[in-house]
Design an enzyme around this catalytic site. Structure first.
Site, PDB file in Angstrom:
ATOM      1  N   GLY A   1       4.632   5.481  -0.042  1.00 14.17           N
ATOM      2  CA  GLY A   1       3.716   6.071   0.172  1.00 14.17           C
ATOM      3  C   GLY A   1       2.367   5.280  -0.048  1.00 14.17           C
ATOM      4  O   GLY A   1       1.247   5.441   0.705  1.00 14.17           O
ATOM      5  N   HIS A   2       2.474   4.165  -0.554  1.00 13.40           N
ATOM      6  CA  HIS A   2       1.678   3.109  -0.669  1.00 13.40           C
ATOM      7  C   HIS A   2       2.426   1.883  -0.048  1.00 13.40           C
ATOM      8  O   HIS A   2       3.003   1.152  -0.520  1.00 13.40           O
ATOM      9  CB  HIS A   2       1.206   2.699  -2.131  1.00 13.40           C
ATOM     10  CG  HIS A   2       0.091   1.793  -2.369  1.00 13.40           C
ATOM     11  ND1 HIS A   2      -0.094   0.693  -1.370  1.00 13.40           N
ATOM     12  CD2 HIS A   2      -1.176   1.978  -3.059  1.00 13.40           C
ATOM     13  CE1 HIS A   2      -1.149   0.049  -1.666  1.00 13.40           C
ATOM     14  NE2 HIS A   2      -2.031   0.798  -2.431  1.00 13.40           N
TER      15      HIS A   2
ATOM     16  N   CYS B   1      -5.477  -3.137 -10.562  1.00 18.13           N
ATOM     17  CA  CYS B   1      -4.892  -3.744  -9.246  1.00 18.13           C
ATOM     18  C   CYS B   1      -5.947  -4.785  -8.702  1.00 18.13           C
ATOM     19  O   CYS B   1      -5.134  -5.996  -8.258  1.00 18.13           O
ATOM     20  CB  CYS B   1      -4.773  -2.807  -7.979  1.00 18.13           C
ATOM     21  SG  CYS B   1      -6.285  -1.814  -7.794  1.00 18.13           S
ATOM     22  N   CYS B   2      -7.201  -4.938  -8.923  1.00 23.64           N
ATOM     23  CA  CYS B   2      -8.047  -5.897  -8.373  1.00 23.64           C
ATOM     24  C   CYS B   2      -8.037  -7.272  -8.989  1.00 23.64           C
ATOM     25  O   CYS B   2      -7.811  -8.359  -8.287  1.00 23.64           O
ATOM     26  CB  CYS B   2      -9.400  -5.353  -8.235  1.00 23.64           C
ATOM     27  SG  CYS B   2      -9.609  -3.815  -7.230  1.00 23.64           S
TER      28      CYS B   2
ATOM     29  N   HIS C   1      -6.883   5.542   2.856  1.00 32.28           N
ATOM     30  CA  HIS C   1      -6.870   4.449   1.656  1.00 32.28           C
ATOM     31  C   HIS C   1      -6.946   2.925   2.547  1.00 32.28           C
ATOM     32  O   HIS C   1      -5.893   2.569   3.079  1.00 32.28           O
ATOM     33  CB  HIS C   1      -5.859   4.683   0.930  1.00 32.28           C
ATOM     34  CG  HIS C   1      -5.873   3.863  -0.435  1.00 32.28           C
ATOM     35  ND1 HIS C   1      -5.383   2.812  -0.590  1.00 32.28           N
ATOM     36  CD2 HIS C   1      -6.350   4.355  -1.692  1.00 32.28           C
ATOM     37  CE1 HIS C   1      -5.497   2.224  -1.803  1.00 32.28           C
ATOM     38  NE2 HIS C   1      -6.107   3.239  -2.578  1.00 32.28           N
TER      39      HIS C   1
ATOM     40  N   GLU D   1     -13.613  -1.621  -2.302  1.00 35.67           N
ATOM     41  CA  GLU D   1     -12.630  -2.081  -3.441  1.00 35.67           C
ATOM     42  C   GLU D   1     -12.143  -3.432  -3.071  1.00 35.67           C
ATOM     43  O   GLU D   1     -11.915  -3.976  -1.834  1.00 35.67           O
ATOM     44  CB  GLU D   1     -11.403  -1.044  -3.274  1.00 35.67           C
ATOM     45  CG  GLU D   1     -10.527  -1.496  -4.397  1.00 35.67           C
ATOM     46  CD  GLU D   1      -9.377  -0.806  -4.340  1.00 35.67           C
ATOM     47  OE1 GLU D   1      -8.240  -1.006  -4.913  1.00 35.67           O
ATOM     48  OE2 GLU D   1      -9.128   0.304  -3.706  1.00 35.67           O
TER      49      GLU D   1
ATOM     50  N   GLU E   1     -10.846   6.259  -1.910  1.00 36.76           N
ATOM     51  CA  GLU E   1     -10.829   4.842  -1.695  1.00 36.76           C
ATOM     52  C   GLU E   1     -10.570   4.349  -0.296  1.00 36.76           C
ATOM     53  O   GLU E   1      -9.916   3.458   0.206  1.00 36.76           O
ATOM     54  CB  GLU E   1      -9.808   3.958  -2.614  1.00 36.76           C
ATOM     55  CG  GLU E   1      -9.892   4.322  -4.004  1.00 36.76           C
ATOM     56  CD  GLU E   1      -9.000   3.583  -4.960  1.00 36.76           C
ATOM     57  OE1 GLU E   1      -9.304   3.384  -6.092  1.00 36.76           O
ATOM     58  OE2 GLU E   1      -7.866   3.536  -4.411  1.00 36.76           O
TER      59      GLU E   1
END
Length: 658
Positions: free
Chosen positions: A196-197, A422-423, A274, A342, A326
């Site tokens: 999915g990601h 995450c960043c 995304h 992002e 996002e």
């Protein structure tokens, strides 16, 4: 077995430096590299271990202790919480490769111990499913990030192996990758799913390049090629699990473009959905195109890259304009105060651009990399390394961020940590590996892509070449390279000419060099180099006004100020409140000056401008005869990367010009 297509328009394969071979001594970049090694990585280690009070709880390390059976408790955090640990491990590995540190290596091995203990007998690793839903693994690929987390583990394992030669984590990751290969694929009895990601695809390619095991390349290619086909896998798994959702009513409602599953990847020509997922996938596609000489896939990558940088990228290098999902918005929709941009998406775009350069060898890609690095990436982190932006706007009124729902995603000042974190580790792993991006080489050519002062030793053919590069770029215009060789050696030296360079001159051993070729915005000097040969490159990059494409509606009548890749902005602390009431004069000269007293030293651009005289305001909200009296003022612009380091105040990149 991968069948290589006939080579058509692919350039000669290039190698990238090992981090340990590039010794950076740039005044500008050494500070960031030192900050990552001495502050950011240790600070994030404390965060992951829940040792810092007053910040978002992580519990990421504790989740592994619970999954390993060393503690009792419940899983805490996002379903992808493991990835924070893996990205930290990758950053720590790059730090170790550049400058070995026994204490840091001990911490890394503490984590490896936990991962090893948490690994299932069949190779599976995921603390969320191990602790909460062991019976449901691989049943919700769309939402639950199992393959995404696996990808970050693989990337960390490859990084640690290359840094230290220790294959312990690599073996753990291979065991997991082998398990995934046994679960997914086109063969009978395997799941026909994909992440999915996206993330595991580019990680599997790294694993292939280290191990030369073609199963990993084939699996990465399978995940890419299966995406977007019918029947739609995410609907199939949703039905199988009784239509339950991890995030009820969220991801499935975003639509198929959100995760780039709306079309098979070869038919995708526009960047949608995304932004992080997209750029990770595009990076893997570029790798596969390079390795397999896939012309069609390369053309798809070129179309996607062009769509991003010509229609959907902010001047900061930020991408993903919409907070909803996002995601990329439509073409030229780049609002400044509502920007999402992002940090992770910019990291992903650097990955994509770098891989496209390795295929296409064009300076164009490094213009984008440089624009992102000097603005969105370093601007996302505070100057002390202990707070971060997830979202990177180009215009901020703090009160609006607090009061308006459509700007509440903009957090000012930077945050010390996030529930979805995450960043920060993504920035750490990028900055700690920046040495890999300075050069590229083959058996008879050396590309110089970033003018960051360093010393680099490389094998060109069978010969050792040492490059000593000293530069005051981008605030200055001078680059000096010295070549050290044992014996005279012929090779092509390729010097990138950035797009913001208004003119340049090249000198070899003190004499102006005119006998060179120009290829894809590289100066190519072909000669037999001798020991202590010097190349001086004078790059003229003046402070200048930049305008947007007319269809970027927010920026009509406005300009931004840049010098080279550096973007400048106005802050309230320097220019007073209500920055929208300021104008820059069309006739003003832009003066750049180093100011020692601002944030331990910054280059500042001064310009003549005007402010609306507030004493001329009436009390009426609307008036037929409102005419504004303008007062002359001196405008002060600081680099965008340095904003929000002096308290909460307004910021603005684009300013009206009169």
């Amino acid at each position: 077995m991968i069948v290589l297509q006939q080579e058509m328009r692919f350039e000669k394969p290039l190698n990238v430096p090992k981090i340990k071979d590039v010794k950076i001594h740039s005044d500008f970049w050494s500070r960031y590299i030192s900050l990552v090694g001495n502050v950011v990585v240790p600070y994030q280690w404390e965060i992951l271990n829940d040792k810092i009070e007053g910040v978002e709880k992580s519990s990421a390390i504790r989740n592994f202790k619970i999954a390993a059976g060393l503690e009792q408790g419940d899983f805490y955090g996002m379903v992808f919480q493991d990835s924070d640990v893996y990205k930290w491990l990758e950053a720590a590995s790059y730090v170790l490769e550049a400058n070995y540190n026994e204490d840091l290596d001990r911490k890394v091995n503490e984590v490896i111990d936990l991962i090893e203990k948490a690994q299932w007998e069949d190779g599976y690793i995921n603390t969320y499913f191990t602790i909460k839903e062991p019976q449901n693994r691989w049943t919700n690929l769309q939402e639950c990030h199992e393959l995404y987390c696996a990808g970050h583990l693989i990337e960390a394992a490859v990084a640690y192996y290359l840094a230290t030669g220790n294959d312990r984590l690599l073996n753990i990751a291979r065991k997991f990758a082998d398990h995934i290969n046994n679960v997914f694929g086109p063969d009978e009895g395997k799941l026909k799913g994909y992440p999915g990601h996206q993330e595991i695809e580019l990680a599997l390619i790294k694993l292939y390049e280290v191990t030369k095991d073609e199963r990993y390349l084939n699996l990465a290619r399978y995940f890419i090629e299966e995406r977007g086909k019918e029947p739609y896998y995410f609907d199939i798994e949703w039905e199988k699990r009784g239509r339950t959702e991890h995030w009820p009513g969220l991801i499935r409602n975003f639509g198929r473009e959100y995760a780039q599953t709306h079309l098979p990847v070869r038919k995708q020509k526009e960047a949608v959905g995304h932004a992080v997922r997209a750029t990770y996938m595009y990076s893997a596609m570029a790798d596969i195109a390079r390795i397999t000489k896939d012309e069609e896939l390369l053309e798809t990558c070129k179309a996607l890259f062009k769509d991003i940088v010509t229609r959907k990228m902010y001047i900061t290098g930020g991408i993903g304009a919409s907070a909803h999902g996002e995601s990329f918005s439509f073409e030229y929709d780049l609002p400044n105060d509502r920007a999402y941009a992002e940090t992770c998406a910019s990291v992903g775009l650097i990955f994509f651009a770098h891989r496209m350069f390795l295929v296409d060898h064009n300076s164009y890609y490094y213009d984008v990399i440089e624009q992102i690095l000097y603005n969105n990436i370093i601007g996302s982190m505070s100057l002390d390394g202990r707070s971060y932006f997830y979202v990177n706007p180009l215009e901020v009124i703090p009160k609006a961020c607090e009061k308006r729902w459509d700007t509440q995603h903009v957090k000012v000042p930077r945050q010390r940590w996030f529930g979805c974190a995450c960043c920060p580790p993504n920035v750490a792993r990028l900055l700690s590996s920046i040495g890999k991006y300075i050069y590229a080489y083959s058996e008879n050519e050396l590309y110089v892509n970033l003018y960051i002062s360093n010393e680099y030793e490389v094998d060109i053919g069978e010969n050792k070449v040492k490059i000593i590069l000293n530069s005051d770029y981008p605030f200055g215009d001078n680059v000096l390279l010295r070549i050290n060789v044992k014996n005279p050696l012929a090779f092509d030296l390729k010097l990138r000419i950035p797009k913001w360079c208004v003119e340049y001159k090249v000198f070899v051993n003190g004499k102006e060099e005119n006998n060179y070729k120009k290829e894809k915005e590289y100066v190519v000097i072909n000669k037999t180099w001798k020991n202590n040969d010097e190349i001086f490159l004078n790059l003229i990059t003046l402070p200048k006004r930049v305008k947007s494409h007319p269809r970027v509606k927010d920026n009509i009548g406005k300009v931004a100020i840049m010098k080279g890749p550096i973007l400048f902005c106005l802050e309230e602390v320097d220019n007073g409140p209500n920055l929208h009431e300021l104008f820059i004069s069309k006739d003003s000269r832009l003066e750049i000056k180093f100011e020692e007293q601002i944030l331990n030293g910054l280059y500042v651009v001064y310009a003549d401008g005007y402010r609306i005289d507030e004493e001329d305001f009436g009390k009426e909200l609307y008036r037929e005869d409102y005419e504004y009296k303008l007062l002359p003022v001196k405008l002060k612009f600081i680099p965008y990367y340095a904003w929000a380091n002096r308290g909460k105040n307004e910021m603005r990149v684009w300013i009206n010009e009169i």
